[in-house]
Design an enzyme around this catalytic site. Sequence first.
Site, PDB file in Angstrom:
ATOM      1  N   GLY A   1     -19.571 -29.287 -62.717  1.00 44.11           N
ATOM      2  CA  GLY A   1     -19.471 -30.743 -62.598  1.00 44.11           C
ATOM      3  C   GLY A   1     -20.751 -31.470 -62.947  1.00 44.11           C
ATOM      4  O   GLY A   1     -21.018 -32.564 -62.439  1.00 44.11           O
ATOM      5  N   GLU A   2     -21.559 -30.889 -63.843  1.00 42.51           N
ATOM      6  CA  GLU A   2     -22.849 -31.516 -64.147  1.00 42.51           C
ATOM      7  C   GLU A   2     -22.676 -32.883 -64.806  1.00 42.51           C
ATOM      8  O   GLU A   2     -23.458 -33.805 -64.566  1.00 42.51           O
ATOM      9  CB  GLU A   2     -23.698 -30.605 -65.039  1.00 42.51           C
ATOM     10  N   ARG A   3     -21.638 -33.050 -65.628  1.00 39.67           N
ATOM     11  CA  ARG A   3     -21.402 -34.354 -66.271  1.00 39.67           C
ATOM     12  C   ARG A   3     -21.119 -35.421 -65.207  1.00 39.67           C
ATOM     13  O   ARG A   3     -21.631 -36.540 -65.272  1.00 39.67           O
ATOM     14  CB  ARG A   3     -20.238 -34.275 -67.255  1.00 39.67           C
TER      15      ARG A   3
ATOM     16  N   SER B   1     -16.332 -45.263 -65.891  1.00 47.92           N
ATOM     17  CA  SER B   1     -15.134 -44.919 -65.124  1.00 47.92           C
ATOM     18  C   SER B   1     -15.476 -44.711 -63.649  1.00 47.92           C
ATOM     19  O   SER B   1     -14.757 -45.170 -62.756  1.00 47.92           O
ATOM     20  CB  SER B   1     -14.494 -43.647 -65.699  1.00 47.92           C
TER      21      SER B   1
ATOM     22  N   GLU C   1     -15.641 -21.446 -64.730  1.00 52.79           N
ATOM     23  CA  GLU C   1     -15.141 -22.807 -64.554  1.00 52.79           C
ATOM     24  C   GLU C   1     -15.506 -23.696 -65.732  1.00 52.79           C
ATOM     25  O   GLU C   1     -14.731 -24.555 -66.142  1.00 52.79           O
ATOM     26  CB  GLU C   1     -15.685 -23.400 -63.246  1.00 52.79           C
ATOM     27  N   ASN C   2     -16.682 -23.490 -66.310  1.00 46.69           N
ATOM     28  CA  ASN C   2     -17.084 -24.314 -67.455  1.00 46.69           C
ATOM     29  C   ASN C   2     -16.359 -23.921 -68.728  1.00 46.69           C
ATOM     30  O   ASN C   2     -16.058 -24.769 -69.562  1.00 46.69           O
ATOM     31  CB  ASN C   2     -18.602 -24.245 -67.655  1.00 46.69           C
TER      32      ASN C   2
ATOM     33  N   GLY D   1     -14.771 -44.605 -58.938  1.00 45.07           N
ATOM     34  CA  GLY D   1     -15.387 -43.583 -58.106  1.00 45.07           C
ATOM     35  C   GLY D   1     -15.240 -42.208 -58.754  1.00 45.07           C
ATOM     36  O   GLY D   1     -14.648 -42.054 -59.825  1.00 45.07           O
TER      37      GLY D   1
END
Length: 299
Positions: free
Chosen positions: A95-97, A70, A129-130, A75
Amino acid sequence: MTKVVKKQALGRGLSALLKDPENNIQSVSDKNADKVVGNIIELEIESIEINPFQPRSNFNEEALQELATSIRELGVIQPITVRKLDFNKYQLISGERRLRASKIVGLTTVPAYIRIANDQESLEMALVENIQRHDLDPIEIALSYQRLIDEINLTQEQMSERVGKKRSTIANYLRLLKLDPIIQTGIRDGFISMGHGRAIINIEDHDAQSDIYHKIISRNLSVRETEALVKGYQDSLKPSAKKAAKGTSFKIDDEQKKTIASYFGAKVDVKMAGNGKGKITIPFHSEEDFNRIIKLIQG
């Protein structure tokens, strides 16, 4: 697409600002901090280190590859969040993924929100957040809640406010950590659901938990069937009900009662219980009468 390009162009401009040694922003009070903190900036991936407080430990490789595909086509739509450590050095908050997938694609920069925070604030932001993401497994969520309790000293009530979940929901996740580690792994790997885990947790003995866990796997039991299995196990631990008393093996007729009364010279009361036991009550009217009955008993 035009909207994304504008964001990236703006990000590149701010990125140049951050690379200027004269603008080494360390706090919100520093010059130009307002232009950076909270804004989307294109950061070099090599300048971002993984957050040691990151609660996630499992990453589905297939899902990661799908995200990479994706990103290759569209982007990075949703920016990651980082905190500034030093000059041109950042630490991932969430945002590690997206960061991992960007590396797979071969990107050299990634859009990021810049935040300035101390370690405790960073940990809390990362955990909260996670937790709010939908792709964390129940055990990862439970561990994040536990870390908020242990390391941030949040109560369940405070966590409820932070993550927007009912206190009872938080408690249910935390209870999963009482399961045998093998069962926790089973939940993380998707062999059983959180519902199965919540049923098993009502059993304290870990050996019994494991036995039921294996039955769930081998028989492909539903949550409702698991609840019934757990109830059956719990019922087996309760003391068995006393056996129904046997009926009397004999009866005492009036003649026998008269014989006893005649012997003691008193109106003797004879009562029988349903199990063949009974009692004889001998009344007396004075000390002299009592001594008389004693002599009769002694023969």
